[in-house]
Scaffold this motif. Structure first.
Motif, PDB file in Angstrom:
ATOM      1  N   ILE A 110       0.717  -1.506  -0.275  1.00 37.83           N
ATOM      2  CA  ILE A 110       0.239   0.219   0.104  1.00 37.83           C
ATOM      3  C   ILE A 110       1.193   1.154   0.021  1.00 37.83           C
ATOM      4  O   ILE A 110       1.855   1.302   0.780  1.00 37.83           O
ATOM      5  CB  ILE A 110      -0.841   0.199   1.177  1.00 37.83           C
ATOM      6  N   THR A 113       0.608   5.553  -0.253  1.00 37.11           N
ATOM      7  CA  THR A 113      -0.434   7.144  -0.295  1.00 37.11           C
ATOM      8  C   THR A 113       0.454   8.642  -1.190  1.00 37.11           C
ATOM      9  O   THR A 113       1.475   7.998  -0.783  1.00 37.11           O
ATOM     10  CB  THR A 113      -0.781   7.469   0.855  1.00 37.11           C
ATOM     11  N   CYS A 172      -9.244   4.146   5.054  1.00 33.02           N
ATOM     12  CA  CYS A 172      -8.804   3.438   3.893  1.00 33.02           C
ATOM     13  C   CYS A 172      -7.617   2.482   4.553  1.00 33.02           C
ATOM     14  O   CYS A 172      -7.631   0.964   3.960  1.00 33.02           O
ATOM     15  CB  CYS A 172      -8.798   4.004   3.275  1.00 33.02           C
ATOM     16  N   ILE A 173      -6.528   2.874   4.929  1.00 29.90           N
ATOM     17  CA  ILE A 173      -5.440   1.950   5.264  1.00 29.90           C
ATOM     18  C   ILE A 173      -6.011   1.034   5.875  1.00 29.90           C
ATOM     19  O   ILE A 173      -4.766   0.033   6.014  1.00 29.90           O
ATOM     20  CB  ILE A 173      -4.208   3.447   5.600  1.00 29.90           C
ATOM     21  N   SER A 206      -8.990  -0.352   6.437  1.00 28.52           N
ATOM     22  CA  SER A 206     -10.194  -1.188   5.978  1.00 28.52           C
ATOM     23  C   SER A 206      -8.907  -3.000   5.451  1.00 28.52           C
ATOM     24  O   SER A 206      -9.456  -3.721   4.957  1.00 28.52           O
ATOM     25  CB  SER A 206     -10.768  -0.278   4.832  1.00 28.52           C
ATOM     26  N   ILE A 207      -8.121  -1.877   4.445  1.00 29.33           N
ATOM     27  CA  ILE A 207      -7.214  -2.561   3.459  1.00 29.33           C
ATOM     28  C   ILE A 207      -6.645  -3.639   4.387  1.00 29.33           C
ATOM     29  O   ILE A 207      -6.572  -4.866   3.721  1.00 29.33           O
ATOM     30  CB  ILE A 207      -6.107  -1.824   2.591  1.00 29.33           C
ATOM     31  N   ASP A 235      -7.897   5.413  11.963  1.00 30.67           N
ATOM     32  CA  ASP A 235      -9.274   5.294  11.084  1.00 30.67           C
ATOM     33  C   ASP A 235      -9.831   7.439  11.964  1.00 30.67           C
ATOM     34  O   ASP A 235     -10.194   7.733  10.989  1.00 30.67           O
ATOM     35  CB  ASP A 235     -10.740   4.647  11.214  1.00 30.67           C
ATOM     36  N   LEU A 285      -2.785   4.682  -3.478  1.00 31.21           N
ATOM     37  CA  LEU A 285      -4.445   5.212  -2.600  1.00 31.21           C
ATOM     38  C   LEU A 285      -3.290   6.481  -3.590  1.00 31.21           C
ATOM     39  O   LEU A 285      -2.476   7.899  -2.029  1.00 31.21           O
ATOM     40  CB  LEU A 285      -4.203   6.205  -1.148  1.00 31.21           C
ATOM     41  N   ILE A 305      -7.172   3.709  -5.763  1.00 33.15           N
ATOM     42  CA  ILE A 305      -8.026   4.488  -5.415  1.00 33.15           C
ATOM     43  C   ILE A 305      -8.504   5.405  -5.385  1.00 33.15           C
ATOM     44  O   ILE A 305      -6.983   6.357  -4.937  1.00 33.15           O
ATOM     45  CB  ILE A 305      -8.161   3.592  -4.245  1.00 33.15           C
ATOM     46  N   GLY A 355     -11.506   0.944   1.042  1.00 34.50           N
ATOM     47  CA  GLY A 355     -10.210  -0.181   1.091  1.00 34.50           C
ATOM     48  C   GLY A 355     -11.173  -1.420   1.170  1.00 34.50           C
ATOM     49  O   GLY A 355      -9.840  -2.520   0.430  1.00 34.50           O
TER      50      GLY A 355
END
Length: 367
Positions: free
Chosen positions: A5, A7, A18-19, A21-22, A70, A111, A133, A303
């Motif tokens: 991942i 960004t 999002c991080i 959730s992934i 989050d 992302l 994303i 995510g």
């Protein structure tokens, strides 16, 4: 499977949800997740033969490690705007591919905004599995109705605009609030509409001072409190008198580069109307702080969808929201066109105001 991942581009609220959730969804599948620091820059700074280099530019993402992120704004992975194809000593795409393969990454979830996602599409065309994303507070990625960060930017802007009314009204001036949005005026349009300001100048429609200034003067006179409020996109253009030239625009490399468009508009108001102004460039405050409910929701959903696509062995896709529904489109879709305000449906250029020409049948995301 081991997924990476990163960004890239400007930070926005909603990246950390999002991080998280992934990471959680990947962990449910028994997958390993590694986060690369500072976008593509972190990947390029890794020497696969040097464990210290790997440790300095990447981090293992675990269920416990992403607990509570989050609720945080920005990105725990940090960010950069680097595109590996534009390095001074040449295109580094091959190096990126080599590094990802050497550190054992099977697929990437990226992302980012326009720049980050364009390189993601390029990497995908080289045969490496990528899911992208979209995130940008300008909401200007073509192929999706919504990008992570947009709702919070609008919410922050509306709060600031309404707070500034107290000072603008107390001093009986014209308030000018400049919002980010160099190519697209969506942030200014929606924030101006929700805050019910008097006039909004967007990047897509050059403003005529001979029309705009009398309107603001009338707004001030008729307000009941002898003040008026105007929102303007940073990328707005204002025609010069008599020559049709966009002389008010802040253009990179020009002698006017250091003077924002909001300050030039304020100067014109002072010179031609004689009114004092309150000028506020919200700038990075628009993307500061924790995400609002919408950006948490979209970040979590984007995510999860990214991991679901990988689980189905579907690559080369960009997750998206279209007509209020989560979906995915080809990863190169953003390269096909530019996403701008639908002026005919959402804006009245003659009055510099948002105008909902049609509502019935539209999704919740009016913009």
């Amino acid at each position: 499977m081991k997924i990476g991942i990163l960004t890239g581009g400007g930070d926005v609220p909603g990246l950390n949800p999002c991080i998280r959730s992934i990471t959680l969804n990947a962990d449910d599948n028994g997958w390993e997740v590694v986060g690369f620091k500072r976008g593509w820059q972190g990947v390029l700074e890794i020497d696969p033969d040097d464990p210290a280099s790997i440790a300095a530019n990447s981090v293992s993402l675990t269920r416990d490690g992403v607990r509570g992120i989050d609720r945080m704004g920005g990105t725990i992975l940090h960010t950069s705007r680097l595109d590996p194809r534009t390095i001074a000593d040449g295109d580094k795409t091959t190096q990126v591919l080599h590094t990802l393969q050497r550190v054992g990454v099977d697929a990437m979830v990226t992302l980012g905004g326009d720049g980050t996602l364009r390189f993601s599409a390029h990497l995908s065309r080289q045969g490496f599995p990528v899911i992208s994303i979209p995130k940008t507070m300008d909401n200007d990625v073509f192929g999706t109705d919504y990008c992570i960060g947009f709702s919070t930017a609008v919410s922050r802007s509306v709060e600031a605009i309404n707070a500034l009314r107290t000072t603008v009204g107390s001093h009986e001036r014209i308030g000018i609030i400049e919002l980010f949005g160099r190519r697209s005026g969506e942030t200014a349009l929606l924030a101006g509409f929700l805050a019910q300001v008097d006039r909004t100048v967007i990047a897509e429609v050059p403003a005529d001072l001979d029309v705009l200034l009398p309107l603001l003067a009338r707004d001030k006179e008729e307000s009941g409190s002898n003040y008026a409020m105007c929102v303007i996109s940073e990328g707005a253009t204002i025609r010069g008198e008599g020559n049709g030239d966009d002389t008010m625009r802040s253009l990179p490399g020009s002698e006017r580069e250091d003077i924002s468009v909001s300050r030039r508009l304020g100067r014109a108001i002072k010179q031609r109307l004689g009114f004092g102004t309150v000028i506020q460039e919200l700038a990075y405050l628009m993307r500061a702080g924790e995400p609002d409910a919408m950006d948490r929701m979209v970040g979590l959903a984007f995510g999860a969808l990214a991991v679901q696509l990988l689980a189905r062995n579907e690559h080369a896709r960009m997750v998206a929201l279209k007509d209020g529904n989560y979906c995915h489109v080809p990863i190169g879709t953003l390269e096909e066109s530019a996403k701008l305000v639908d002026v005919s449906g959402l804006y009245d250029p003659s009055t510099y105001r948002a105008k909902l020409m049609r509502v019935e049948g539209m999704p919740m995301f009016l913009y």
